[in-house]
Write a protein that holds these residues in place. Structure first.
Motif, mmCIF file in Angstrom:
data_model
loop_
_atom_site.group_PDB
_atom_site.id
_atom_site.type_symbol
_atom_site.label_atom_id
_atom_site.label_comp_id
_atom_site.label_asym_id
_atom_site.label_seq_id
_atom_site.Cartn_x
_atom_site.Cartn_y
_atom_site.Cartn_z
ATOM 1 N N ARG A 35 0.812 -1.207 0.000
ATOM 2 C CA ARG A 35 0.000 0.000 0.000
ATOM 3 C C ARG A 35 0.856 1.272 0.000
ATOM 4 O O ARG A 35 2.013 1.273 0.410
ATOM 5 C CB ARG A 35 -0.944 0.002 1.202
ATOM 6 N N SER A 36 0.230 2.337 -0.472
ATOM 7 C CA SER A 36 0.743 3.703 -0.325
ATOM 8 C C SER A 36 2.085 3.943 -1.021
ATOM 9 O O SER A 36 2.880 4.744 -0.562
ATOM 10 C CB SER A 36 0.832 4.080 1.160
ATOM 11 N N GLN A 38 -3.509 3.735 0.658
ATOM 12 C CA GLN A 38 -3.992 3.636 -0.715
ATOM 13 C C GLN A 38 -3.459 2.333 -1.292
ATOM 14 O O GLN A 38 -2.246 2.095 -1.277
ATOM 15 C CB GLN A 38 -3.500 4.820 -1.551
ATOM 16 N N ALA A 62 -9.431 0.061 2.688
ATOM 17 C CA ALA A 62 -8.916 0.776 1.517
ATOM 18 C C ALA A 62 -8.978 -0.161 0.327
ATOM 19 O O ALA A 62 -8.550 -1.319 0.422
ATOM 20 C CB ALA A 62 -7.474 1.229 1.759
#
Length: 374
Positions: free
Chosen positions: A57-58, A348, A327
């Motif tokens: 993520r991210s 994200q 998410a």
């Protein structure tokens, strides 16, 4: 709230599995810009990115064929402007690619070069394959985990990959980044899961030196021998956890549970633990898990229900703390720890790959991007 504490830090992560991505996730959760370099398969096919994997993520990624000299030159160019890298290959792989510490630190003397392996960069086993279970076996951790008279129980891959590996790598990289900011001097961080997992056992090594820890698993205060520190099955087939170590918590547990007999007075008499555990095993089976929760709620006992994934996500305390988030349709743990001034990053999930777009942001022209196969 302010910017995340690692805002402005750029990390290049060479794609791997397990502890490397976990360390990258941790740094990204706290504001670092983490760019992941994915290796392409033969024929130029990119390795798949699983949009349901919280470990990815991210951060964004770019796929590069590291057998292509143009790709190696591109990596060096990207790393030249980075603060740190993460790589988790066997010792010597990055050197053979032309991306070893001498090369990248030569390009960027302030670079923090994070290396994640099971055995470490040196030593007789350094080039051997292995997994979490092997690393915690060699460090002495696995021997200590399990019940008396039973074989060792691996703690999934928490103690090696994540606790002894990724978290020590992230800690070491942050320490080295602070050093680099003060001095302009980069360095290699050699994070070995064997050593990190052994450090997690430091308290037990201290207990052993004091004569308070035996080398036989399942016979000590914290490893399921004590009747007041264990899990117990309830009447509905679920489980509760009891950790009433301190005298005041043990006394309150006894009071609420109605354990008045004098035999319960000898809390620390190890000879009596097996019999008292048998009695507690029978006692806890007389009520459901939720009935025990209701009985002990509001009392200073050190007690909690054993929750599954969905139950943990829905628990009122965890909900109030925002301990879990969703998410991209994926429920997952929220970034931790929290700060009084700084934010963490809202997770994200990995999206569709945009190699060319990311390369343009990194300063590559269209002709250079085409030479890289994008």
């Amino acid at each position: 709230m302010g910017k995340p504490p690692l805002s402005g830090i750029r990390v290049v992560e060479f794609a791997g599995i397990g502890p490397g991505p976990f360390a990258g996730m941790m740094l990204a959760d706290h504001g670092a810009e983490v760019i992941r370099i994915d290796r392409t398969r033969p024929g130029g096919l990119s390795l798949a990115i699983d949009a349901k994997d919280p470990l990815l993520r991210s951060r964004r990624s770019v796929s590069l064929d590291l057998k292509n000299p143009d790709a190696i030159a591109a990596v060096r160019r990207i790393v030249r402007d980075a603060d740190a890298i993460i790589e988790g290959f066997r010792p010597g792989v990055m050197e053979r690619l032309g991306l070893g510490p001498d090369v990248l630190l030569g390009d960027n003397p302030r670079l923090v070069y994070g290396r994640m392996t099971g055995w470490g960069q040196t030593g007789p086993r350094a080039h051997e394959p292995g997994h979490d279970i092997n690393y915690v076996a060699l460090s002495g951790v696995l021997h200590a985990l399990g019940r008396a008279g039973e074989k060792p129980t691996p703690p999934i891959n928490l103690a090696g990959d994540f606790g002894g590996g990724a978290m020590f790598l992230a800690f070491g990289m942050l320490a080295a980044l602070l050093h680099a900011q003060r001095t302009g001097e980069g360095q290699v961080v050699d994070a070995a899961m064997t050593e990190g997992s052994s450090v997690l056992m430091s308290m037990m090594w201290g207990f052993r030196a004091m004569g308070r820890w035996r080398d036989e698993r399942g016979t000590n205060l914290l490893d399921t021998a004590a009747h007041f520190y264990d899990t117990y099955e309830t009447s509905d087939g679920k489980y509760v956890s009891l950790g009433a170590i301190e005298p005041q918590f043990y006394a309150e547990f006894r009071r609420v549970a109605g354990l008045d007999d004098a035999k319960w007075d000898r809390q620390m008499d190890q000879g009596g633990w097996p019999a008292l555990k048998d009695e507690l095993t029978a006692l806890f089976r007389t009520r459901s898990r939720d009935e025990w929760v209701a009985l002990f709620e509001g009392h200073d006992i050190c007690f909690a229900p054993v929750l599954g994934f969905d139950e943990a996500r829905a628990d009122p305390h965890n909900v109030a703390r925002g301990a879990f988030v969703e998410a991209g349709g994926v429920s997952q743990p929220a970034p931790a720890p929290r700060y009084s001034v700084s934010d963490t990053v809202v997770p994200q999930m990995a999206g569709a790959r945009d190699d060319a777009g990311l390369l343009r942001e990194l300063g590559f022209g269209d002709a250079e991007i085409a030479a890289l196969g994008h």
